[in-house]
Scaffold this motif. Sequence first.
Motif, short mmCIF file in Angstrom:
data_model
loop_
_atom_site.label_atom_id
_atom_site.label_comp_id
_atom_site.label_asym_id
_atom_site.label_seq_id
_atom_site.Cartn_x
_atom_site.Cartn_y
_atom_site.Cartn_z
N TYR A 150 4.86 74.60 28.69
CA TYR A 150 4.02 73.56 29.32
C TYR A 150 4.59 72.16 29.10
N ASP A 151 4.86 71.81 27.85
CA ASP A 151 5.32 70.45 27.57
C ASP A 151 6.67 70.15 28.22
N ARG A 152 7.48 71.18 28.40
CA ARG A 152 8.79 71.00 29.00
C ARG A 152 8.71 70.88 30.53
N GLN A 153 7.77 71.60 31.13
CA GLN A 153 7.73 71.70 32.59
C GLN A 153 6.71 70.78 33.26
N VAL A 154 5.73 70.27 32.51
CA VAL A 154 4.61 69.57 33.14
C VAL A 154 4.60 68.07 32.81
N THR A 155 4.44 67.28 33.84
CA THR A 155 4.15 65.85 33.69
C THR A 155 2.78 65.61 34.30
N SER A 156 1.87 65.02 33.55
CA SER A 156 0.52 64.81 34.07
C SER A 156 0.17 63.33 34.04
N VAL A 157 -0.52 62.89 35.10
CA VAL A 157 -1.02 61.52 35.16
C VAL A 157 -2.47 61.58 35.64
N SER A 158 -3.29 60.71 35.11
CA SER A 158 -4.72 60.75 35.44
C SER A 158 -5.13 59.54 36.27
N TYR A 159 -6.32 59.63 36.86
CA TYR A 159 -6.94 58.50 37.54
C TYR A 159 -8.41 58.48 37.18
N GLU A 160 -9.05 57.35 37.35
CA GLU A 160 -10.47 57.20 37.12
C GLU A 160 -11.20 57.18 38.46
N VAL A 161 -12.42 57.66 38.50
CA VAL A 161 -13.15 57.69 39.77
C VAL A 161 -13.44 56.27 40.28
N THR A 162 -13.31 55.30 39.41
CA THR A 162 -13.53 53.91 39.82
C THR A 162 -12.25 53.25 40.37
N ASP A 163 -11.11 53.94 40.28
CA ASP A 163 -9.86 53.40 40.80
C ASP A 163 -9.94 53.23 42.32
N ALA A 164 -9.21 52.25 42.83
CA ALA A 164 -9.17 52.05 44.28
C ALA A 164 -8.24 53.05 44.95
N THR A 165 -7.09 53.30 44.34
CA THR A 165 -6.12 54.24 44.90
C THR A 165 -5.43 55.00 43.78
N ILE A 166 -4.64 56.00 44.18
CA ILE A 166 -3.84 56.76 43.21
C ILE A 166 -2.35 56.60 43.56
N ASP A 167 -2.00 55.56 44.27
CA ASP A 167 -0.61 55.36 44.72
C ASP A 167 0.36 55.27 43.55
N SER A 168 0.03 54.48 42.53
CA SER A 168 0.98 54.28 41.42
C SER A 168 1.23 55.58 40.66
N GLN A 169 0.19 56.41 40.55
CA GLN A 169 0.36 57.70 39.86
C GLN A 169 1.34 58.59 40.61
N LEU A 170 1.25 58.59 41.93
CA LEU A 170 2.15 59.43 42.73
C LEU A 170 3.58 58.91 42.67
N VAL A 171 3.75 57.60 42.64
CA VAL A 171 5.10 57.03 42.49
C VAL A 171 5.71 57.48 41.16
N THR A 172 4.89 57.48 40.11
CA THR A 172 5.36 57.92 38.79
C THR A 172 5.82 59.37 38.82
N LEU A 173 5.04 60.23 39.46
CA LEU A 173 5.38 61.64 39.52
C LEU A 173 6.64 61.88 40.36
N GLN A 174 6.77 61.17 41.45
CA GLN A 174 7.99 61.34 42.26
C GLN A 174 9.22 60.93 41.46
N ALA A 175 9.11 59.84 40.71
CA ALA A 175 10.23 59.34 39.91
C ALA A 175 10.61 60.33 38.80
N ALA A 176 9.66 61.16 38.41
CA ALA A 176 9.92 62.14 37.35
C ALA A 176 10.65 63.38 37.86
N GLY A 177 10.96 63.41 39.17
CA GLY A 177 11.71 64.54 39.71
C GLY A 177 10.90 65.81 39.84
#
Length: 404
Positions: free
Chosen positions: A201-228
């Motif tokens: 799990y720790d080797r294969q998974v990168t996780s990012v969270s969002y809050e229901v009060t957030d306006a968007t989740i764009d930055s989280q998706l950019v982070t995940l794309q950058a992680a390959g």
Amino acid sequence: MLHRRALLTTAAAAGFVPAAPAILRAAETPGVTATEIRIGNTMPYSGPASAYGTIGKAIAARFRMANDDGGFAGRKVNFISYDDGYSPPRTVEQTRRLIEDDKVAALFAQLGTPTNSAIVRYVNQKKVPHLFLATGADKWGDYKEHPWTIGYQPSYVTESQVYAKYILAQIPAAKIGILYQNDDFGKDYLRGVRDVLKDGYDRQVTSVSYEVTDATIDSQLVTLQAAGIDVLMTVASPKFAAQSIRKVADMKWKPMHVLTGVSVSVGAVMIPAGQENGIGIISSAWAKDPTDPRWENDAGMREWRAFMAKYYPDGDLKDGGNVAGFAFTHAMLTVLKACGEDFSRENMMKQATSLRDLEVPVLLPGIRLNTSPTNYHPVRQLQLMRWTGKTWDLFGDLIEGDSA
């Protein structure tokens, strides 16, 4: 916002922990009179999860239909549903109002993991039936910790185990990115994936969270794309699920995309996200998709469409939330019918935990509701499906996760 409705039910069976009194007179049971049974509910008719509000409206409509069909032992259901905006403090306030002011006999189909988490201890201390919650958090199956609370749909842990097994079968060394809502809803998916990947799990998974009060989740998706990331798992309510699908397309990113089963409504998610943007997304279902042509002549879906036409004509026939509301209410009607003339809270729990192979017209073929005093997960199977650009295409067999 207040919705009041009335109702009637179907048939079931026997067995809960607290012993029910022989026959309780209506005057001795909160929420039960000679003419009505008060059932309480909270639902996000406003706020970040308002797409789910249609579930409450479909439930109210189904109760009206049941009342028109005659009611239960001379009584009709008065369905009282308050808007909680998907805000736990408001859920606490509205639930206290339902129990202490409206004096409902039971709570039914309250929606949301964080919202129900905020009230579960209070409800169990009050010994009020907290039935068939509209959330798949695994903890709603914990009959020892909260014996008055029972879930309905497959556990999120079970669902995520199924996804993880599918991912490994397709891409054994996949780098998996999980975008998740930062509460027990989202964290159940992390747990299920970890159950399958174990030391990987720790080797294969990168996780990012969002809050229901957030306006968007764009930055989280950019982070995940950058992680390959090879595989994106989106664990989000409808608003953020649609955002995720659109953003991934805008980024011209092509990971395998797995989407939580609670955000697959064609009307509420896939169309707003752009139908072409979601082609190839993998998810799962336990109920029939109203846009799937395979159910065009299905008896259960014909029954649902007739119900919608008469009792909820403004409802979206492409929105799976309206199918879910119908499915939840079928179970509640079954419990009320099985109560006979004893609508005590103890007997309601006894009947809710005694369902035996209950068929629900809008569930996938082969899925039946089963409960017992030690099984608080009524639906324990699901089926994988893929978005075609127009509808969800089921594939494979019914599956149970490791914890089912």
